[in-house]
Enzyme design. Structure first.
Site, PDB file in Angstrom:
ATOM      1  N   GLU A 245       1.088  -1.142  -0.008  1.00 13.85           N
ATOM      2  CA  GLU A 245      -0.093   0.025   0.089  1.00 13.85           C
ATOM      3  C   GLU A 245       0.883   1.256  -0.058  1.00 13.85           C
ATOM      4  O   GLU A 245       1.370   1.446   1.132  1.00 13.85           O
ATOM      5  CB  GLU A 245      -0.807   0.171   1.151  1.00 13.85           C
ATOM      6  CG  GLU A 245      -1.810  -1.144   1.451  1.00 13.85           C
ATOM      7  CD  GLU A 245      -2.968  -1.004   0.396  1.00 13.85           C
ATOM      8  OE1 GLU A 245      -3.144  -0.111  -0.201  1.00 13.85           O
ATOM      9  OE2 GLU A 245      -3.550  -2.159   0.501  1.00 13.85           O
ATOM     10  N   CYS A 279      -2.423   9.433   2.325  1.00 18.12           N
ATOM     11  CA  CYS A 279      -2.267   8.436   1.079  1.00 18.12           C
ATOM     12  C   CYS A 279      -3.340   8.865   0.198  1.00 18.12           C
ATOM     13  O   CYS A 279      -3.090   9.048  -1.097  1.00 18.12           O
ATOM     14  CB  CYS A 279      -2.146   7.128   1.473  1.00 18.12           C
ATOM     15  SG  CYS A 279      -3.317   6.392   2.133  1.00 18.12           S
TER      16      CYS A 279
HETATM   17  P1  NAD Z   1       8.231   5.133   4.680  1.00 19.80           P
HETATM   18  O1  NAD Z   1       8.183   4.443   3.387  1.00 19.80           O
HETATM   19  O2  NAD Z   1       9.100   6.171   4.822  1.00 19.80           O
HETATM   20  O3  NAD Z   1       8.134   4.132   5.864  1.00 19.80           O
HETATM   21  C1  NAD Z   1       7.006   3.221   6.125  1.00 19.80           C
HETATM   22  C2  NAD Z   1       7.636   2.220   6.998  1.00 19.80           C
HETATM   23  O4  NAD Z   1       8.719   1.677   6.372  1.00 19.80           O
HETATM   24  C3  NAD Z   1       8.205   2.590   8.171  1.00 19.80           C
HETATM   25  O5  NAD Z   1       8.078   1.867   9.270  1.00 19.80           O
HETATM   26  C4  NAD Z   1       9.773   2.602   7.980  1.00 19.80           C
HETATM   27  O6  NAD Z   1      10.587   2.423   9.242  1.00 19.80           O
HETATM   28  C5  NAD Z   1       9.767   1.298   7.095  1.00 19.80           C
HETATM   29  N1  NAD Z   1      10.838   1.283   6.259  1.00 19.80           N
HETATM   30  C6  NAD Z   1      11.621   2.350   5.887  1.00 19.80           C
HETATM   31  N2  NAD Z   1      12.686   1.514   4.965  1.00 19.80           N
HETATM   32  C7  NAD Z   1      12.531   0.202   5.205  1.00 19.80           C
HETATM   33  C8  NAD Z   1      13.186  -0.642   4.443  1.00 19.80           C
HETATM   34  N3  NAD Z   1      14.262  -0.600   3.622  1.00 19.80           N
HETATM   35  N4  NAD Z   1      12.606  -1.904   4.679  1.00 19.80           N
HETATM   36  C9  NAD Z   1      11.559  -2.169   5.319  1.00 19.80           C
HETATM   37  N5  NAD Z   1      11.172  -1.147   5.945  1.00 19.80           N
HETATM   38  C10 NAD Z   1      11.575   0.053   5.789  1.00 19.80           C
HETATM   39  O7  NAD Z   1       6.719   5.990   4.699  1.00 19.80           O
HETATM   40  P2  NAD Z   1       6.115   6.922   5.486  1.00 19.80           P
HETATM   41  O8  NAD Z   1       6.769   8.246   5.450  1.00 19.80           O
HETATM   42  O9  NAD Z   1       5.945   6.442   6.933  1.00 19.80           O
HETATM   43  O10 NAD Z   1       4.655   7.296   5.074  1.00 19.80           O
HETATM   44  C11 NAD Z   1       3.973   7.985   4.249  1.00 19.80           C
HETATM   45  C12 NAD Z   1       3.778   7.382   2.883  1.00 19.80           C
HETATM   46  O11 NAD Z   1       2.908   6.181   3.030  1.00 19.80           O
HETATM   47  C13 NAD Z   1       3.191   8.281   1.892  1.00 19.80           C
HETATM   48  O12 NAD Z   1       3.994   8.151   0.723  1.00 19.80           O
HETATM   49  C14 NAD Z   1       1.742   7.714   1.614  1.00 19.80           C
HETATM   50  O13 NAD Z   1       1.120   7.883   0.651  1.00 19.80           O
HETATM   51  C15 NAD Z   1       2.115   6.273   2.093  1.00 19.80           C
HETATM   52  N6  NAD Z   1       0.632   5.472   2.778  1.00 19.80           N
HETATM   53  C16 NAD Z   1       0.239   4.827   1.904  1.00 19.80           C
HETATM   54  C17 NAD Z   1      -1.026   4.263   2.454  1.00 19.80           C
HETATM   55  C18 NAD Z   1      -1.949   3.278   1.338  1.00 19.80           C
HETATM   56  O14 NAD Z   1      -2.754   2.517   2.099  1.00 19.80           O
HETATM   57  N7  NAD Z   1      -1.690   3.284   0.086  1.00 19.80           N
HETATM   58  C19 NAD Z   1      -1.604   4.437   3.569  1.00 19.80           C
HETATM   59  C20 NAD Z   1      -0.937   5.523   4.459  1.00 19.80           C
HETATM   60  C21 NAD Z   1       0.243   6.082   4.037  1.00 19.80           C
END
Ligand code: NAD
Length: 497
Positions: A245, A279
């Protein structure tokens, strides 16, 4: 914490992850950081717990999941307050987010048996002596990796589906909202104290990466597109399936026969709720020329009433402020105009509501996820042009259409996983509808029947009911029987349809 600490930025100190409020810098709580060994150990414990959890069957799990639901409802103020302290999200937004989480938990708990449980399927003529059976079996341990922007509902969606399906969970919350994540695991353990069915492990991105490689059987990731690609690559090493997602750049279309006031109200809420850090937030509007002026005026009037520090909370992730500022500046530099906010809207940690018009389609404000309380409004000739422009993005998460006669037809043409007609973001409020994107917004679904099946493997079983009249799948068949099978096939399927 030192005086130079940036409010909201997670700090790791002596093995602890310290979470702070982005508006005040005040500590919201601290949790222990997991190293790779600890993550593997959590997955091992989850594997053992899965045997017990699966053994409870759909009914036993349903009872426990509904108990957790009720506990969340009873303590909803506490949860909203915590998310407010940790992410800066206004209390009302935190409360509504928790309400949505409860909806998904309740729906998954109540429907898992019907959607995933064993059923007979109709037999087929070529193997008429066998009955067919289908059921959906859990994967085992699901790793859930969550973002900070909706730290309750984004993990509770996949967690509910995965738990109801019979999996156990190791959950890595965002480093910006670990305390909320821990609250979810702790409250679950209050109602299911017997085994570690839902555990949280904490840390930065490397801990998420470790979780992908720790022996989990599936990963449900919610976060940015860039990280989604890293998660998929990590999971590819062991062929661990993923549901992703990711980000979005959702559009709202205002057609000629739309209720313009309602469209403006929805656009402002869709764009500015949670300070635009959504998102499925509305980032672009395409309004047809007949209603454009009236719509812009209504949006500016409504958005102009929103106050930072009240309806518009702080930007949770400090570095996002630079991205929002860059997008606004790029839009203005390329010929866009701010009819509200604009240059100077970013006053850390807040961004005041910004509405931009005449923004060229190649500007970052139109092409990239801004994740702030900004909105572009673009005038289009007709709904066809609106659809073309709305779809001209690598993302495809949600969307919205305001109109009467053609609204549903337009909704179908949007390249996205979800669309709200005469509303916005509403699809996330229905536990029985699937949620997920296309393209760079990811793939797979959470919520609803598809969201339950996402966390289970289809298992097909055939059972012999009697001797074969026309044996096909055995070396003991005779040439005459093969001929008879072909004859039967011709009778059945040999005529042109
Ligand atoms: P992010 O990608 O920076 O982090 C998300 C999670 O991934 C965090 O827990 C982070 O620690 C972890 N992470 C980071 N690097 C990683 C790696 N290499 N391997 C595994 N895990 C890792 O995102 P964010 O800033 O926390 O969230 C915002 C983003 O999420 C926006 O782009 C938003 O659109 C999206 N979002 C999508 C949905 C959906 O349902 N499609 C819902 C909410 C947010």
């Amino acid at each position: 914490m030192t005086a130079t600490h940036v409010p909201g930025l997670p700090v790791i100190d002596d093995g602890w992850l310290i979470s702070t409020n982005p508006a005040t810098g005040e500590e919201a709580g601290r949790v222990p950081v997991a190293d790779e060994k600890a993550v593997i150990a959590a997955v091992e414990r989850a594997k053992e717990a899965a045997v017990w959890w699966q053994g409870l069957g759909f009914d036993g799990r349903k009872t426990r999941l509904l108990r957790w639901r009720t506990l969340i409802v009873q303590r909803i103020e506490e949860l909203a307050e915590l998310v407010h302290r940790e992410s800066g999200k206004p209390l009302a937004d935190g409360t509504i987010e928790a309400v949505a989480a409860v909806e998904h938990l309740d729906w998954a708990a109540r429907h898992a048996k019907k959607v995933l449980g064993p059923r007979r399927v109709r037999t087929r003529i070529l193997v008429a002596e066998h009955s067919g059976h289908l059921e959906y079996q859990p994967y085992g341990v699901v790793g859930v990796i969550g973002p900070w922007n909706y730290p309750i509902v984004t993990p509770v969606g996949p967690i509910s589906g995965a738990l109801a399906a019979g999996n156990t969970i190791v959950f890595k919350p965002s480093e910006y909202t670990p305390v909320t994540g821990q609250w979810l695991a702790d409250t679950f353990a209050e109602v299911v104290p017997e085994h570690p069915v839902l555990q949280a492990v904490h840390g930065l991105g490397d801990v998420g990466g470790a979780l992908c490689r720790a022996g989990v059987n599936k990963v449900a990731f919610t976060g940015s597109t860039a990280t989604a690609k890293k998660v998929m690559a990590a999971c590819a090493e062991n062929l661990v399936p993923v549901v992703l997602e990711a980000g979005g750049k959702d559009a709202l279309i205002v057609d000629a026969d739309a209720d313009v006031t309602a469209a403006a109200e929805a656009a402002v809420w869709g764009a500015m709720t949670n300070a635009g850090q959504t998102c499925i937030g509305i980032e672009r509007v395409y309004a047809v020329e007949g209603v454009y002026d009236q719509f812009v005026e209504a949006v500016v009037a409504k958005a102009g009433k929103l106050r930072t520090g009240e309806e518009i909370g702080p930007i949770t992730m400090p570095r996002q402020l630079d991205i929002i500022r860059d997008h606004i500046e790029d839009a203005l530099a390329k010929g866009g105009r701010a009819v509200l906010g604009g240059a100077g809207a970013v006053q850390a940690p807040f961004v005041s509501p910004t509405v931009l018009v005449d923004v060229p389609e190649d500007s970052s404000e139109i092409r990239e996820e801004t994740f702030g309380p900004t909105l572009t409004i673009t005038k289009v000739r007709d709904a066809d042009e609106a659809v073309r422009k709305a779809n001209d993005t690598p993302y495809g998460l949600g969307g919205s259409v305001f109109g009467k006669k053609n609204a549903i037809r337009i909704a179908r043409r949007l390249r996205s996983g979800m669309v709200a007609v005469n509303g916005t973001l509403t699809f996330v409020g229905m536990g029985n509808l699937p949620f997920g994107g296309v393209g760079e917004s990811g793939f797979g679904r959470i919520h609803g029947e598809d969201g339950l099946r996402e966390f289970a493997r289809a298992k097909a079983i055939t059972v012999r009911r009697g001797p074969s009249l026309l044996p096909a799948m055995t070396f003991e068949r005779t040439p005459a029987q093969v001929q008879q099978i072909v004859k039967a096939l011709r009778l059945l399927y040999g005529r042109k349809p």
